[in-house]
Each structure stands twice: as structure tokens, then as C-alpha cells.
Design a protein around this motif. Sequence first.
Motif, mmCIF file in Angstrom:
data_model
loop_
_atom_site.group_PDB
_atom_site.id
_atom_site.type_symbol
_atom_site.label_atom_id
_atom_site.label_comp_id
_atom_site.label_asym_id
_atom_site.label_seq_id
_atom_site.Cartn_x
_atom_site.Cartn_y
_atom_site.Cartn_z
ATOM 1 N N THR A 1 -34.774 -3.482 76.578
ATOM 2 C CA THR A 1 -34.192 -4.817 76.506
ATOM 3 C C THR A 1 -34.606 -5.516 75.221
ATOM 4 O O THR A 1 -33.794 -6.134 74.545
ATOM 5 C CB THR A 1 -34.649 -5.647 77.717
ATOM 6 O OG1 THR A 1 -34.425 -4.885 78.893
ATOM 7 C CG2 THR A 1 -33.901 -6.953 77.791
ATOM 8 N N ALA A 2 -35.895 -5.370 74.913
ATOM 9 C CA ALA A 2 -36.402 -6.111 73.756
ATOM 10 C C ALA A 2 -35.912 -5.521 72.443
ATOM 11 O O ALA A 2 -35.822 -6.218 71.439
ATOM 12 C CB ALA A 2 -37.925 -6.144 73.793
ATOM 13 N N VAL A 3 -35.579 -4.238 72.442
ATOM 14 C CA VAL A 3 -35.124 -3.623 71.196
ATOM 15 C C VAL A 3 -33.612 -3.830 71.012
ATOM 16 O O VAL A 3 -33.089 -3.698 69.917
ATOM 17 C CB VAL A 3 -35.493 -2.117 71.178
ATOM 18 C CG1 VAL A 3 -34.440 -1.275 71.887
ATOM 19 C CG2 VAL A 3 -35.693 -1.621 69.750
ATOM 20 N N ALA B 1 -29.204 -8.077 73.629
ATOM 21 C CA ALA B 1 -29.787 -8.691 74.817
ATOM 22 C C ALA B 1 -30.025 -10.171 74.556
ATOM 23 O O ALA B 1 -30.483 -10.562 73.491
ATOM 24 C CB ALA B 1 -31.094 -8.004 75.190
ATOM 25 N N GLU B 2 -29.687 -10.945 75.524
ATOM 26 C CA GLU B 2 -29.859 -12.388 75.366
ATOM 27 C C GLU B 2 -30.485 -12.966 76.627
ATOM 28 O O GLU B 2 -30.581 -12.303 77.643
ATOM 29 C CB GLU B 2 -28.504 -13.070 75.131
ATOM 30 C CG GLU B 2 -27.976 -12.838 73.725
ATOM 31 C CD GLU B 2 -26.540 -13.331 73.592
ATOM 32 O OE1 GLU B 2 -26.267 -14.459 74.013
ATOM 33 O OE2 GLU B 2 -25.720 -12.562 73.098
ATOM 34 N N ASP B 3 -30.809 -14.166 76.568
ATOM 35 C CA ASP B 3 -31.357 -15.024 77.639
ATOM 36 C C ASP B 3 -32.121 -14.273 78.707
ATOM 37 O O ASP B 3 -33.223 -13.834 78.485
ATOM 38 C CB ASP B 3 -30.271 -15.929 78.207
ATOM 39 C CG ASP B 3 -29.278 -15.234 79.111
ATOM 40 O OD1 ASP B 3 -28.634 -15.923 79.876
ATOM 41 O OD2 ASP B 3 -29.154 -14.008 79.041
ATOM 42 N N SER B 4 -31.517 -14.006 79.847
ATOM 43 C CA SER B 4 -32.218 -13.460 80.995
ATOM 44 C C SER B 4 -32.900 -12.141 80.649
ATOM 45 O O SER B 4 -33.750 -11.657 81.393
ATOM 46 C CB SER B 4 -31.236 -13.222 82.127
ATOM 47 O OG SER B 4 -30.369 -12.158 81.766
ATOM 48 N N GLY B 5 -32.524 -11.550 79.528
ATOM 49 C CA GLY B 5 -33.140 -10.282 79.173
ATOM 50 C C GLY B 5 -32.798 -9.215 80.173
ATOM 51 O O GLY B 5 -33.576 -8.309 80.447
ATOM 52 N N ARG C 1 -33.278 -2.894 81.241
ATOM 53 C CA ARG C 1 -34.336 -2.704 82.220
ATOM 54 C C ARG C 1 -33.995 -3.302 83.582
ATOM 55 O O ARG C 1 -34.154 -2.681 84.619
ATOM 56 C CB ARG C 1 -35.648 -3.341 81.732
ATOM 57 C CG ARG C 1 -36.810 -3.064 82.656
ATOM 58 C CD ARG C 1 -38.025 -3.915 82.357
ATOM 59 N NE ARG C 1 -37.913 -5.272 82.840
ATOM 60 C CZ ARG C 1 -38.107 -5.650 84.086
ATOM 61 N NH1 ARG C 1 -38.426 -4.763 85.000
ATOM 62 N NH2 ARG C 1 -37.992 -6.912 84.454
#
Lengths: 632, 391, 110, 442
Positions: free
Chosen positions: B34-36, B40-44, B48
Motif C-alpha cells: 500500500t505504501a509503495v 494508494a490514497e486516504d484509507s490506504g 493490503r
Amino acid sequence: MSEHNQQVQPQKNKPMQNERAADAPLRIGVYICRCGGNISDVVDVDRVAETVKLLPDVVTAKVHTFACSDPGQQTITNDILEQNLDRVVVASCTPFLHEQTFRGAVSRGGLNPYLYEHVNIREQASWAHKHDPEGATIKAIRMIAAAVGKLHHVEPLEQIKLPNHRRALVVGGGIAGMKAASELAGRGIKVLLVESSQRLGGQLNDRGRVYPTERDAKELVEELARRVRTHSNIEILMQSNVTAVSGFIGNFKVAIRTEAAGIPVTETTVGAIIMATGFRPYVPQDGEFLYRTEPGVVTMPEFLQLLRSTPDAARKLTWNGRVIRNIAFLHCVGSRQLDGVHEPPPNGRLNTYCSRTCCTTILQQALEVRHRFPSVGVFDFYRDIRTYGRGEENYYSAASRAGVTFFRYNGEEPPRVELTPRARAKEGVLSVTLNDTLTWGTELSVPVDMVVLGTGMMPGEIADLIEQMKLATGEDGFLQEVHPKLRPVEVSVNGILLAGTAQGPMNIQETLAAAGAAAVKAAAMFAREDVELNPYVAEVDLSRCCGEALCVTQCDYEGALQMVSMEVEGATVERAQVNAGLCVGCGACVAVCPNRAIDVNGWRLDQFEAMVDGIAAAIPGQECTPELVNIH
Amino acid sequence: MTHVVDRSLLRKIKRHGAGSKLDVDACFQCGNCTAVCPLAEDSGGFPRRLIRMAQLGMEKELLASEDIWRCYACGECTQTCPRQADPAEFMAATRSYAISRYDFTGLAALANRSVLGNLAVFALFSIVFGLLLASAQAPVSPQAPLFDFIPGWWIHAIGVALFVVVGISAALGMFAMFARFVMGQRRKGVPLRLGALPGAIASAVTDALMHRRFQRCDSGQATPPPPVEPWYLRAWVVHAAVMGGFLTMLLATTLDFLFKPIGSPVPPWYPMRILGLVGGLTCLYGLAIIFLRRIRAAQPPWRKSAFSDWFFPSLLAATVLTGLATEVSVYAPLGSVGHGIFFTHVVLAMDLVAMLPLTKFAHVLYRTLALTLFAWRHAPAREHVTVDAQI
Amino acid sequence: MAMKTLTAEQKKALAALRESIGGISDEKRQKQKHLLTTRKALMKFLEQQPATVPQIAEALQISADEALWHVTGMRKYGKIAESGEDGDYPLYALAALEEKAHSGSQEVKP
Amino acid sequence: MNTQINSDYVPDVLVIGGGIAGLQSALDLADQDLRVLVVERNSSIGGRMIGLSKVFPTLDCASCITTPKMSAAAHHPNIQILTNTEVQAMETRNGIHSVRLLQKPTYVNFDKCIGCRLCEYACDTEYPDPFEEGLGSVRAIAVPFTNAIPQKAVLDAEHCATCGVCARVCPTDAIEFDQQPRTLTIHTDSVIVASGFNLNAVTVKPQYNAARSSNIIPPTMMERLLAPHGPYGRVLRPSDGKIPSSVAFVQCAGSRDESIGVPYCSRVCCMYAIKQAMLLSGALPLADITIYYMDIRAFGKGYEQFFQNARAMGINFVRGKVARVDPIEDGDLRLHVETTDDAENPLQEHRHDLVVLAQGMIPAWNPAATTPVACASDGFVATPSLTDPTATSAPGIFVAGAAAGPKDIVDTIAEAGAAAMQVSRYLHEKRAAVLVGQAVHG
């Protein structure tokens, strides 16, 4: 390197202290350690050096970054040789760490090592008075002044040499005990191995396969048992307990009682004792995660027993007549307990430590269940997965890939094990409910038929031995080593060594390594003909002793101080006599003697008086003496 | 309300993955994917969060999430996954699974789960359209114009009917997704303003057409140092070529249908012809690059390919190629060979349309809908978005 | 510091060493020159007033990490010392001559 | 040459590596009156540990633990030490290991050098100091570091400007420009491999961008920053000497990661990160310190309490694998992480001005290439025995410390003792067998 070897030899041609002209002034060297910054960040060490240089007979005062390092020691050795020093003070960390180090440096300069005083200006000045640099500096000066004062009253002392019985007692016949015993025996040292139960191998007898080799634990136990049983240097006493221990390094007297009828208590002498008394598994309290309330809740040892007793060919895993379809494993049961979260046991002591082996054990069993019974769902509830060891992370990834589902809880919110509501009972009679941090804090409920509690390790029940041998335990209740890195398998009583999980949770390889480490210390000790002890023991001045025996009644150490008959001026009288091997130099006898007939070498009353004078004296070079007690 | 864990969902989704290679079980929920992810935004949420939903059997939440469609499969997550659990392929498999679940006929489930099912559905449609077309075939000479070989009105009639059926089917699928989304938001208590919907639709459609989000995957922001590919090889450009080419051809066909009498001969420079030709070539270019990448399989997302990854571009390529050949045969009559090509082209084109709501191709619809829903969900919070997340 | 002259054998050995390391390349020579001139300029700059690393970097037209490296080396060998802070950065000033950098023992003199 | 040892010197044990494992083994063997030769490839013994600041969980200064052991080994009559020496090859015949050693020239005669450092003060060539992880500078001829043993100057030919000033100031004429590499072969009954570990490169994961910012540092560099006599004398960040106000520790940056080929746990990173965080909060009371982790592995004695103390001290723990580190303006870094700690706002970006990457431990030496010692699939020395965890696949050759997998100091010291025990048992049994054999045949 050859030059190092040359430095080992004391310079014999240098005049020794006792050859000094009686009225010649002393030549004292003072060495002040910065200890990196541990001391000098608080204490103004340069000012300390300048000030103590003004103390009587101090001829040099130097500051060093790491006095204990080789260059630091070399400075001291060289100064003794070049400046004819005859007394040395080192002001550094606790003598616990480095008193021996500096005695070595002093010896290499050809000086008697007891013409040296160690002053602890780290723990007692810079660390204790971190927020009062001025006070800490003054305190350091005064402490050094006390040492300098004392040095005016010391004489050379010789180490006490005692005979060394080249035989070791190993208490405990688990893998640690067997490993230590077989290593020593292989080295040519006699060993007496005492095991309280009927079988060798201890807790490992109850295991299936060991990680990470996946070989049968039985193989390991049998191999070690074969070694100890067949080695001529090893004598084994089964079903036996050590009931009494006295004596000292090189010369311990132990009494051993064997359970079988008709065998008298054995008394024997050993030179070293290796404590391989192991651990006991944590047993949950009644009702903890429904343990002992619901039959489906079991501990890890119980589950291992179930897996081992289930035939390889079995298609289903059954327990209590019920087929298991889903299993939950709970980590950290009885480990990493938190104040205010976990119910303290009756002894009131929470197990705050990590038991080190449970994570991998759980994953190993989870994997085995998935492999042997593919239809069984496996659910794992953890705080942190601690598969730290070599090959252990593989268990974690293999368990994931084999379809084990993981849930993560915060230590403050452990999962709850509950009976499943009747409506869902067909999915499993029990359920594990938690706020799963992996599922954004959602409350999840997993219906299962069995909950396996990943129970950790507890200290063994050896309170009697601890009392007998005057051993120290840590906050965790396990036996405490002197220092985890400097003296990791030694305890504060010389000659007693720690092997394996008696010291704290360890896995099998770590246990075997610790046992080897304990054995090597014993082997090194037995490499000497004699045992050498510090000369800080009581000494009786027979010219003053009048045989009142007050000191003997005061002495806490059995056998250390006794009344003996002797001839004095033709009459047979009772006089106090010190057993140097047993005396710990505590000074209790000194305090009660009305005639000042007994004193402790190296810590004599006149030396204490000189220290007090040193502390109380005006600080040299300072017009207005700061308050004596500048300590918070 | 506690959720009861169910392991079967993940097994079902894995059947939609690239063969048995999807190792998403290995995921240990570290959140790297998600972080990479450049998108991906907001809620992430993704990937994952979606993997977690799948692991626990949270099907309702998974199908109500528009997140699976916001992924453009750049493969960054798979490349960097510490457990090599292949999150990108998981996302693709989940999209395929969702298409199957949104489709009420069951054909999507059949087509997406296995190679055989996929071929069976394709064969079924081909036979149906082939028979339908053949039923109106007049006995003509090999030199007869194409629309005498198969009457134009008949093609149009089938085409219109097909579009209606497919339209309804697609609409039902999209409604299924829409309804789940709305219910999901309601469960979570997220307010949705109806007034914001048109704006959301507009922004989503422009996003989709302009490939605005897809461009972020190629921004080089992700893996440093970016071995910057020439613009004509960037993933979003290739995708835009396929999409744009296809839409252009669709436009040309529609314009033909609306403004040109059936079968009336036109010169090669007739604007719609040129439009169709340009569209076809553009589309082929994009497809060629995609095929090359899948064959070289050098890096995610190309490293692993499900059958459906091959099938849809192949069908599209076959349709375009037969279409171009048909064009040729209009001006340089090839006799009965030309008739055969024409017949095949029409059948393939109809297969393509028919399989739209069932296959990977459906992402055209679902992704646009997902972008809409995402924009809609975020509409009320727009004013606050600019707060810097730095701590 | 007493300086001796090299013996003929030492000179020969030194030449052999120079050859064995492939001679002193222009690049190495430039690097050495840069080191010496930068150090000199840095000393000169600090004669005016204490400065932070970014200030030194700006004055000497070198990168901040290089400036820090020079400061570190000169601090180690007792040329400059820290003297207070300016915001988030320590200030460096010329060391008084008698203040030698820390060496193992206080009384070991270079 | 830096020693007078020749091939006719036959030690009972050859210890490869003069780090804490090798030294502890050597001391435990020498105390049993066995002759030990320690071979160290660097200019000083002390290994990795001598470069550390303080050690967990006791927070003793690392030097206070290491230097006495170094000193004890150096002064022990039964221990010989060869520094600047590498093992080139080893072969075993009839139970005797013949080890070919390469002694690299130091250009200083150690018998003459008195460690006065006059040469070092006179030299005016400096290069980034390897002992300080390149942060500080060292002169082309220098005593390697303050606590080095031996305290002898060593000339670095690669950086030497060959001006000869060192020879001109040396009071004992110890400089020997014509020293040549020397090989010698040592025959010995037993060997302990204690060759330790390296860290994989900070650039191993390109997403962390260490190549693009000098403020993304390995943990060994942080140790030097925190060390009492570290390069800066205090904690500053390397790009511009700023006092950091926000420091991040990225855990599992080089291990537990199949995408970079290091699937195993490096075992020490959690604890040293916690330790460094605690020391930092002492050195920089105003700084924010955050540890990004997947699982905190505080498994050893006293470790869990250490971790809980760090939490109580206010060190932030964020559970999530950092996916990217992007250099941004002012030399700062932006971290991208999805944390499972925050259900509402899991996807987070955090700005820091210094980032420490917990790199993975990898073997420092591959003995399998030139010796009979086999390595396992993880690259570390294989230990196939169930009962003797320090035995290698080759009889008479044992292993201790991180050469057999990542290990903390406590476990390393225990294992070094165990290896020493195994060696002394092996030698005793072997020699007893020889005596028996002689009795039978003689």
C-alpha cells in the motif's frame, strides 16, 4: 605479537615496595577515566586531576578516555616503571567491571596488585548526580582523596591459594547438564551428574521434533545420554537431589540424597558446580483463557503430547472424543505480561520477559497440523512474531503459505476465549475474539474446537538450592549471572556456573552453547593446580584475642570462623581462627570484637579511618571548602 | 458486530489468479504494497486491506470496495513485496473474481476460472453468432460485395440486439457493484450526496479517457532511479493506444451505422474509413507492445500471465486484424477468401462485444464506475484534502 | 618536531612504493591540492568568526557534506573546536593553540 | 614485518577473526594452557564490537567490555595475534590443518613502533576514516583508532602521497617503505572460524534511495555518531552538520525481505534500534524518535523490559514496513508507510531529517570457497551436528559467533565459550587417542 608477551613479565629488577626506605614519601599515581563520556560529561575530570595532584604524595594525576583500554593500562604500567610509583589509584567505573583489569596493569609494572585502590566515580558520581556536575566533581575529588588516604595505610597482600579438587558437580540431567558433563569428561575432568527424576533429558523428553533441524528430540537426548552414560569420567546419580552445599571454589562439600530406599546421603567434594536445573513450563491459572474450565483449552506441552500420541496414519485429529476442525494458537501466554493487564499469580510476580521459544514452537506445530491434517483450519494470535533464530523465519513464512491465518493483538488487549453461542456451536464450541490490528481494529471472532496456549518458561523450582548456595536471582526469578557479557555464566559465588535455561529462556542450540560456555569456565579453572582467591579475609590478632567468641556467633558463613584450642603462654585457650576459603570478608566479626582483635585484610579499620579523614579533609587548593555533603 | 472468519474466499479468488502461482497466502500484512503504491490514497486500503478482507472471508466488504478497480497493475507492489506474495496479481485475480460475482448469468464465473471455461464461452458465442449470421446468408458468387454475402441489415439487427443484451447485462453488473458500494458506505456511516454524483461521473470519465491516474504509475516517483522509458513505451501510453484505438474504431463503426447507407461504396479517403484505419493501427501498436512484454516476462506485472491476460488482447488483435483485412478486400476483392475474412471479423467483433461484461475487458466499465464512486465518496471532503500529511 | 633527512635506502624504498601503487596520478595530486587549499581557506575563514557548516560551505563554494568532513578532520587533529550553536547547527572556531584535540591520554603530546 | 611468527610456530588452535567471538574463544582456550594464534584481517583486533557506542540491554559502553578482552588477549602468554592478515586457503591432511596466511604490509616495523603517533601528526594526507564509517578523516599513516590493539601506526598505501615525512619524524626509524606482502603457512590441530558478519549495503533496496541522500545511514554509522569519541563528538547529520530534530529507524530494511534475497531475520536490529533510540533521546532531548517495525523481537534476557522502558521514555513505535524513503527539500526525507496502528489513517507520510536503515547481517567471509568448511543456503557456516552446535562439517574445525548466523553479543560470547570447549575436548580426545595408539603400536 612478541612485544605484548614481553610486557607480561614484571620487571624483576625494580625495587619492590617493601624495599622502600621506611621514611621515604610514597609516590602515588592517580588515573581518572573519562569512560568515553560517561564520567567526563558530568564530572570535570580535568579539574579533578589538577586538584588531586595536590594531595599528599600524589606525584602524577592523569586523565584518560578509556583507562581500561590497552593504551590506558599501558600508561599506568609505564608510569610505575618510569616514575617509580608505589601506589596507584584508578577512578573509573565500578570495580565490579575493571578492578581485575587494573590489578593486572599494576602487576605488569612490578607493583604488588593490592597497592592499588579503585574508586567508582561513574556509578557513584557521574551517574548518581547527573544533574549536579559541581557536586559530582567535588564528590569524585573527595572519593579519590579517601583512596589516597587509605593507600598510606596499605601493605602488599598475596592471593590466597587453596587446593583445587578437579571434579565438577553438574546439577540437572537435561540437555544442558548432559552437554556440560560430556564436554568436561571429554576434556579429562571427572564429573558427578545429579538428576532428580528417573530419566535423563529433562523437558526435551516431552518434545516431538526440534527446530530448525526437524530431527527427533529423542535422537538428541539419546545421543547425549549415551555420551554421559558411557564416559568413564562421569558418575551419574539418578533420582537424587543436592540437599546441602558448603565450602568454596575448588572445595565445595555437597550432600546428595537419593530417593531410592536404603541409600544413605552421599557426601562428596567437588571443585566447581554447574547449575543446569532448567526451567518449568508456565501453567496457566485456573480460568485463564478458560484453561481447566473448558477441556478444549490446552497448553503447548499438552498439545505436543496430543500430536505425538496421534498416529502418523491418523486422518483426523481428535481430542476428548471430538474431531478437531479448527485450532487457535495463542502467543505470549504467561510471557510478556503487563502490569494492570494480566492477573498476577499467587506469588505476585508477573512474567514480564519473553520466553523466546514459544513463537517458533507454535509455528512449527501450526505447520505440522496443516501438513498432517490439511482440512484443519489453523488460526494464530500473536503480538509480535519472534522467529529470530537461524532458520526460524522459514517457519513463519511456511506457516503463512500453508494457509495459517494470523491475527495481531495489542499487549494491552489480549484476545478473549469464550464459549461459542449455541447458534454457532456447530462451527466450534469455543471462539477466540479480539480487536485485530491487522484488520483495522475490527472485532473478529474465530470459532474453533481447540485453543492451544503458547505457554512459556518459568524459573525452575530450586528455592532450597538458591538458599543453600546463596545464589542471586534476577527480577524474572531466573538465576542471575554476574554480567551478561563479561561473565555470562558465572554467579557472584565463585566456582558456581550457569548452564542453560536455569539462567533464562533459551532454545536448544542456545542451551547447548551456554552449557559449553559453562564447561569451558570450569575447564579453565581446573587447568590450575590451585584456586586463587582475593586476600580480603578476616585475620585474627592473637595478641589481642581473648577468646570471647563474639565474632563466631556473629559470623553468617558456616565454618568461616571457628574457635580452636591452642597453646598460649603455656595455657590451652580457645581462640578464633579464620578459614580463608569460607570467609567472605564481610566484617561482621570486626564490628563486635571488643578488643579490636579481628580485622579484614585490605579493609582494616585504620584504613577506613584514613578514608574518612581523606573525605573530610579540606579540598586542596580551594579556599572555601564546599559543604561536605553535597549529595542529593 | 463481530466478523466470523472464513478461509474459503481466498481459495476462490486464487482460482482467478495466474495459474497456481498466486502466493498471496504468504502475505504477512506489513503494508509495504500500500505504501509503495503510487495510487494508494486516504484509507490506504489497497492492496493490503483487500488481501486482509480476502484472508478473512470478508466478501461483502471486498465486493463493495471500489479500490480493486483503482489499481492499474503497475507491479511496484509485487516487485518490492518482502514475502513475494504478488499483491498485483492478487488485485488482478480479485477483479476477475468480482466480474464473475457481479455477473448474474454465471458465464463470467465459467470464463474466468479456467482456460477451458474461457475457451468454452468463446466457442459458445462464436457458434451462436456464426449460426445466426449463416442463417441469413444468401448464395452469392465469390465476387459479390461483402454485404451481399452477409446482408448488412442482418448484421445490424444482430448487432443492435447484442448491444441491448450486453448493455443490460453490463448495467446489471455495474448496478450490482454500485448497490454494494452504497450499502457498504451506509454500513460505515459515510454520507453520500446525490448532488455530487454528476461531478464525480464527469471527473471519472475524464480521468479514464485522459489516463490521468495511470500516468501516476509511470511518473517515476515509485522506483528510483527511474530507467525512464521513451514516452511511446510507457505503460499508460500503450494502454491509451489500445483503448483509444478501440474507441476510435467503435466510433467509426457507429458513425458508419448512423450516417452511411449500408453497403454503399466509399472511396478509401472517406473520413470514417481513415478514422477506422488510424484506430486499428493504433490499437495494434499497443497490443504488439503488450504481447512483447508478456513474452519477455521481465518484470511485474508482466512476469506472470493468466490465460485471460492473453485471451482478451488476442481476441482484440484478431478482430482488428480481420477488420483491416476486410478493408483490404473491399478495395482489392479476394473472392471467397475475402468473404471468409469478413465472416470471421463479424463473428469476432460480436464475440468481443458479447464478452465485454464477462472478461477482463469489463474493466472499461467497472474501473470508470469505480473512479466515479471514489470521486463521489470524496466529494464532500474535497476542501480538506490539501492538508500536508507530514508529521 | 625533529626532522631527519631520508637515507638513500629510504628514498629508494619510497620510490619503489610509489611505483608499486602506480605512481601519484594527476587526479590524486589534484585531490591532495584541493585538500590543502580547502583546509587553508577554512582556517582563514574561521579567523574572522565562528561559523556553521552551511556557512563554511557557502563561503568556500563546496558542498555542505564536504565542509562537514573537513571540519571533522580538523577537529580531530586539534585545529578547530566547537564553540556554541547557531540554531540547529553547531558553530566551529579555531582552536586555541594549547588546546590539543582529544588523544588517548591527556599528557600524550604530538 | 609485524610479527616474528614463522611457519615453525605450531599453535594448538588457530582462530580466524579477532572480534569478540574470536577473542573470547582465544581467552577461554589460552586459560586452559593451549596455544592460540588469532588471525585478524584488519589493523586492530576488536571486530565490530569495538566500533559500537553502548550495548543493550545494560547500556554499558561497548569499549568498556571489549577493550579489557582485547587487552587480556594481547597480554596473554598463550595467545599470539597477527593483524593485517587474511586466510587465503586451508587444507586438511591426517587431521592437521594447514592454513595459508597472507600478511599485508603495514610499512611500519611493529617491533620498532612505539605508537607515539608523531608520523600521524606530521602526515598531511587525509581520507575518509573507515573506522568512522567514512564520516571522519584519518591520515594516510595513523594508529587505526584510539583503542586499537596493537597501538601501532599503519600506512595506507592507497592514499599515501609518498612524501616520506613520516620516515623523517619517526623517532625509532620504524617506517619501512619496502615491506612486501608475506605468505606463511601455519599447521595446527584445530581451527575456530569466527569471521563475523557484514551488513548488506544501504542501497540494497532502491526504494530507500540511500544513494541519493547522505542522511540515510546504516546503523553502524549511527553507532559512530553516538560513540563517545565519534567523528563529530556529538550527533549531527552527515549532509550538513545539522543537529537532527527527527530521527527515523527503518527496521527490516535489509532482512526479512525475499525481494532482496535475505529472507531471514538479522536478530539484533530491533534491540540496537531501541538502544540507539534511547541514547539519541539522551543526546537530543528535543528530538522526535520513531522506530518503524514489523515485529519487535526483544527476545533475550532483559530485552523485553528494555523495549518497554523505551516505550515509556516516549520513543514512537510505528508498526508497518516502510515502503519508500524520498529525499525532499533541505536534506530531509519523507517516509511512506502503511501502519496497522491507526485504523482511521493508516497510510502515512512522515518527514524526518535523519533515517537509519536496519541493514541485514550477511557473512563477512565465505570459507567454503577456499577451505573444507561448508556453508548453508543462507551463506553462513553450516553447523550440521545436533548435539554440538559449534561443530562445522569439517572435523577439527569449529565456528563461533556471527559466522554461523546473525547473533547478538551475549549469544556470541556464550557460543565462543562453547566452541572453545569443543576444541579443548577435541584436542584432548585426539591426543589421548594418539597416546593410546602409540602405546598399542609402540
